[in-house]
Motif scaffolding. Structure first.
Motif, PDB file in Angstrom:
ATOM      1  N   LYS A 192       9.610  20.179  46.854  1.00 40.39           N
ATOM      2  CA  LYS A 192       8.338  20.561  47.478  1.00 40.39           C
ATOM      3  C   LYS A 192       8.075  22.058  47.268  1.00 40.39           C
ATOM      4  O   LYS A 192       6.994  22.449  46.843  1.00 40.39           O
ATOM      5  CB  LYS A 192       8.386  20.220  48.968  1.00 40.39           C
ATOM      6  N   TYR A 193       9.085  22.891  47.554  1.00 40.51           N
ATOM      7  CA  TYR A 193       8.908  24.332  47.402  1.00 40.51           C
ATOM      8  C   TYR A 193       8.621  24.706  45.949  1.00 40.51           C
ATOM      9  O   TYR A 193       7.755  25.522  45.670  1.00 40.51           O
ATOM     10  CB  TYR A 193      10.152  25.099  47.867  1.00 40.51           C
ATOM     11  N   GLU A 209       5.061  23.391  44.632  1.00 39.24           N
ATOM     12  CA  GLU A 209       3.828  23.706  45.370  1.00 39.24           C
ATOM     13  C   GLU A 209       3.624  25.190  45.618  1.00 39.24           C
ATOM     14  O   GLU A 209       2.541  25.602  45.990  1.00 39.24           O
ATOM     15  CB  GLU A 209       3.826  22.965  46.717  1.00 39.24           C
ATOM     16  N   GLU A 210       4.644  26.007  45.442  1.00 41.14           N
ATOM     17  CA  GLU A 210       4.540  27.430  45.764  1.00 41.14           C
ATOM     18  C   GLU A 210       4.603  28.281  44.500  1.00 41.14           C
ATOM     19  O   GLU A 210       5.196  27.883  43.505  1.00 41.14           O
ATOM     20  CB  GLU A 210       5.695  27.847  46.695  1.00 41.14           C
ATOM     21  N   GLY A 211       4.016  29.467  44.543  1.00 43.98           N
ATOM     22  CA  GLY A 211       4.130  30.436  43.450  1.00 43.98           C
ATOM     23  C   GLY A 211       3.663  29.876  42.128  1.00 43.98           C
ATOM     24  O   GLY A 211       2.576  29.325  42.014  1.00 43.98           O
ATOM     25  N   PRO A 236       4.169  27.003  40.044  1.00 45.37           N
ATOM     26  CA  PRO A 236       4.782  25.685  40.231  1.00 45.37           C
ATOM     27  C   PRO A 236       5.546  25.201  39.001  1.00 45.37           C
ATOM     28  O   PRO A 236       5.137  25.428  37.869  1.00 45.37           O
ATOM     29  CB  PRO A 236       3.587  24.764  40.503  1.00 45.37           C
TER      30      PRO A 236
END
Length: 167
Positions: free
Chosen positions: A124-125, A128-130, A132
């Motif tokens: 997930k991290y 979905e973050e920064g 991807p």
């Protein structure tokens, strides 16, 4: 500094450059499937990472813009890649983060202080973050990071795998 010392220092630099250029040449040749001094542009990121550099996606695009032909052919020529990559390695650009920085990042994600992350949490991290990860990058990361019996990432062990020893 006497002439002998200057020559010795210059010899050390020349030797370092020769070593770096040999590493670059060897890495490039692995992907030069037709032995014609070119590689597919899609292989450049793999070659750069195999040399211990971890540029971001934006930095990678900048590198490609610098070494691609004016009329893009889908191939990168060795004669353009070698000087750019030699300079990059001499300047120690795009170096990976040290292990303690990687561990700090994992500690931020592991809010409960369990000492591990579930594969689903990490996915997930990372997706979905920064910047991807792609599914392919994620699969590759998980194959190296996840404990197959527990489905967890013991990040203290994994952080040491992620760091690259200096040459």
């Amino acid at each position: 500094m006497g002439d002998a010392e200057q020559k010795e220092n210059a010899g050390g630099v020349d030797s370092l450059i020769a070593d770096i250029q040999k590493r670059i040449t060897d890495a490039f040749e692995i992907f030069d499937n037709e032995s014609n001094q070119t590689v597919d542009v899609r292989e450049i990121s793999t070659i750069i990472r195999s040399l211990g550099c971890v540029p971001s996606e934006a930095e990678l695009q900048d590198i490609l813009a610098e070494i691609e032909e004016e009329e893009p052919t889908g191939y990168i020529r060795f004669e353009k890649f070698l000087p750019m990559m030699t300079k990059t390695l001499m300047e120690r650009k795009y170096k990976p983060q040290p292990e303690d920085m990687i561990l700090k990042a994992f500690h931020v994600l592991d809010q409960e202080g369990k000492g591990f992350l579930l594969a689903e949490e990490l996915t997930k991290y990372m997706m979905e973050e920064g910047e991807p990860f792609t599914q392919e990058e994620m699969d590759e990361m998980l194959s190296a990071a996840v404990d197959p019996d527990k489905g967890t990432v013991l990040y203290k062990d994994y952080a040491s795998q992620m760091t690259i020893d200096e040459l």
